[in-house]
Design a protein around this motif. Structure first.
Motif, PDB file in Angstrom:
ATOM      1  N   PRO A  86      14.660  77.009  24.176  1.00 30.40           N
ATOM      2  CA  PRO A  86      13.218  77.072  23.888  1.00 30.40           C
ATOM      3  C   PRO A  86      12.507  75.949  24.651  1.00 30.40           C
ATOM      4  O   PRO A  86      12.883  74.775  24.520  1.00 30.40           O
ATOM      5  CB  PRO A  86      13.153  76.836  22.389  1.00 30.40           C
TER       6      PRO A  86
ATOM      7  N   ILE B 263       9.514  79.710  17.795  1.00 30.44           N
ATOM      8  CA  ILE B 263      10.587  79.116  18.582  1.00 30.44           C
ATOM      9  C   ILE B 263      11.594  80.193  19.000  1.00 30.44           C
ATOM     10  O   ILE B 263      12.067  80.986  18.173  1.00 30.44           O
ATOM     11  CB  ILE B 263      11.300  78.001  17.794  1.00 30.44           C
ATOM     12  N   ASP B 264      11.907  80.216  20.297  1.00 36.67           N
ATOM     13  CA  ASP B 264      12.793  81.240  20.863  1.00 36.67           C
ATOM     14  C   ASP B 264      14.244  80.942  20.488  1.00 36.67           C
ATOM     15  O   ASP B 264      14.830  79.966  20.945  1.00 36.67           O
ATOM     16  CB  ASP B 264      12.614  81.255  22.382  1.00 36.67           C
ATOM     17  N   THR B 265      14.814  81.791  19.666  1.00 38.97           N
ATOM     18  CA  THR B 265      16.217  81.627  19.260  1.00 38.97           C
ATOM     19  C   THR B 265      17.058  82.842  19.663  1.00 38.97           C
ATOM     20  O   THR B 265      18.190  82.977  19.213  1.00 38.97           O
ATOM     21  CB  THR B 265      16.320  81.445  17.738  1.00 38.97           C
ATOM     22  N   THR B 266      16.505  83.709  20.510  1.00 44.64           N
ATOM     23  CA  THR B 266      17.181  84.983  20.787  1.00 44.64           C
ATOM     24  C   THR B 266      17.721  85.105  22.208  1.00 44.64           C
ATOM     25  O   THR B 266      18.169  86.183  22.600  1.00 44.64           O
ATOM     26  CB  THR B 266      16.220  86.153  20.517  1.00 44.64           C
TER      27      THR B 266
ATOM     28  N   LYS C 190      26.956  81.420  26.194  1.00 46.27           N
ATOM     29  CA  LYS C 190      26.415  80.336  25.372  1.00 46.27           C
ATOM     30  C   LYS C 190      26.103  79.116  26.237  1.00 46.27           C
ATOM     31  O   LYS C 190      25.050  78.460  26.067  1.00 46.27           O
ATOM     32  CB  LYS C 190      27.417  79.960  24.279  1.00 46.27           C
TER      33      LYS C 190
ATOM     34  N   ASN D  33      22.307  77.945  26.346  1.00 47.87           N
ATOM     35  CA  ASN D  33      22.067  76.667  25.683  1.00 47.87           C
ATOM     36  C   ASN D  33      21.601  75.579  26.646  1.00 47.87           C
ATOM     37  O   ASN D  33      20.940  74.622  26.236  1.00 47.87           O
ATOM     38  CB  ASN D  33      23.326  76.192  24.950  1.00 47.87           C
TER      39      ASN D  33
END
Length: 313
Positions: A56, A65-68, A96, A100
């Motif tokens: 994000p 908030i971008d969590t996808t 990931k 991340n």
């Protein structure tokens, strides 16, 4: 040791090569030599025109908030993620790592290199807006490459050599130096009619092989043999890696972009200009016989198969 004074050799001057060179210098490499077989640096990265994904970031809507990013990427990968371990786990871990670390990549380009990434759009395969580009007229690929190269050239330890094609990776068994460690210790380089040798640790960053439409692409994806491409029509260099024992993986995992511009005066030309994904993200629609037939913000696999919300029989 003598090896500590040798330059880090980076092969390929696209985004991967430029970042590798930047990282090597930041890790106190004594010198970095960047080798590019084309007459100008930038590779195919300089043509990128839609942006870079990250989340994000401070440029996104902070109210949501971008969590996808991870889950979107898993979904887009589809059958490329095997159903069972250990490969299933390994691939998810790689995704990931990619997602991340995307925030730090955007911050690095924006804060350290000065790239404008303030405009954020939702493009194909994404559930939220996370593709960053600048507000000006310069495409993001050209802006990123130009600024990275400018920063590198300000460092006296950096050297760019264009028109230099690596023709062989040199292993320690081929080197007469007694202090060479096991493994790859340098490269053989052709520039015009001259053949030279360069000693040092090697980072291979030559990208894909989409431009090798009748070579590697035809070998690993015969269904795509001869397909037009925005990439320069140059042979892939993967055989150099295989010659020294590298294992090539996922060579059939070729992603085809669903849209491109066709010059009506040269329709058969194998070199095309990209009709960027940004066009669909900003509202462009795809029509066939005057009818919308696909969800333009679906994955590229869906776009190429004509599946999605707007499929017509």
């Amino acid at each position: 040791m003598a090896s500590e004074s040798r330059p880090v050799i980076v092969v390929g001057s696209g985004l991967a090569g430029l970042v590798a060179a930047t990282t090597a210098l930041r890790c106190n490499a004594k010198a970095v030599v960047l080798l590019e077989r084309a007459a100008k640096p930038g590779g195919n990265s300089i043509k990128a025109s839609s942006g870079i994904n990250g989340a994000p970031t401070r440029f996104q809507n902070q109210a949501h908030i971008d969590t996808t990013f991870f889950s979107d990427t898993i979904k887009s990968a589809g059958k490329r993620i095997p159903p069972s371990p250990p490969e299933h786990i390994r691939r998810k871990e790689l995704i990931k790592l990619l997602t991340n670390n995307s925030l730090s990549a955007v911050d690095f380009l924006s804060d350290d290199i000065g790239v404008d990434l303030s405009v954020v759009a939702q493009l194909g395969g994404h559930s939220v807006a996370r593709t960053h580009r600048g507000a000006g007229k310069t495409p993001p690929g050209a802006d990123i490459v130009t600024r990275l190269l400018r920063a590198l050239q300000d460092d006296s330890r950096f050297q760019l050599r264009t028109g230099c094609e690596v023709t062989r990776l040199l292993s320690s068994t081929q080197s007469p130096r007694f202090d060479d460690p096991p493994g790859i210790v340098g490269v053989e380089v052709r520039s015009g009619d001259e053949l030279t040798y360069l000693s040092g640790p090697v980072i291979f960053a030559t990208g894909g092989f989409a431009g090798d439409a009748d070579g590697l692409l035809a070998k690993y994806r015969p269904d795509l043999a001869g397909i037009p491409s925005t990439n320069e029509a140059r042979p892939g260099m993967h055989s150099l890696l295989a010659d020294v024992g590298a294992q090539l993986v996922d060579m059939d995992s070729v992603q085809v972009h669903p849209t491109g511009f066709v010059d009506p005066l040269s329709q058969a030309s194998p070199l095309k200009f990209l009709a960027a994904e940004m066009l669909r993200g900003e509202g462009g629609i795809l029509l066939h016989n005057g009818r919308r037939f696909v969800n333009e913000l679906g994955t590229r696999e869906q776009a190429l198969s004509g599946s999605g919300t707007y499929k017509y029989s």
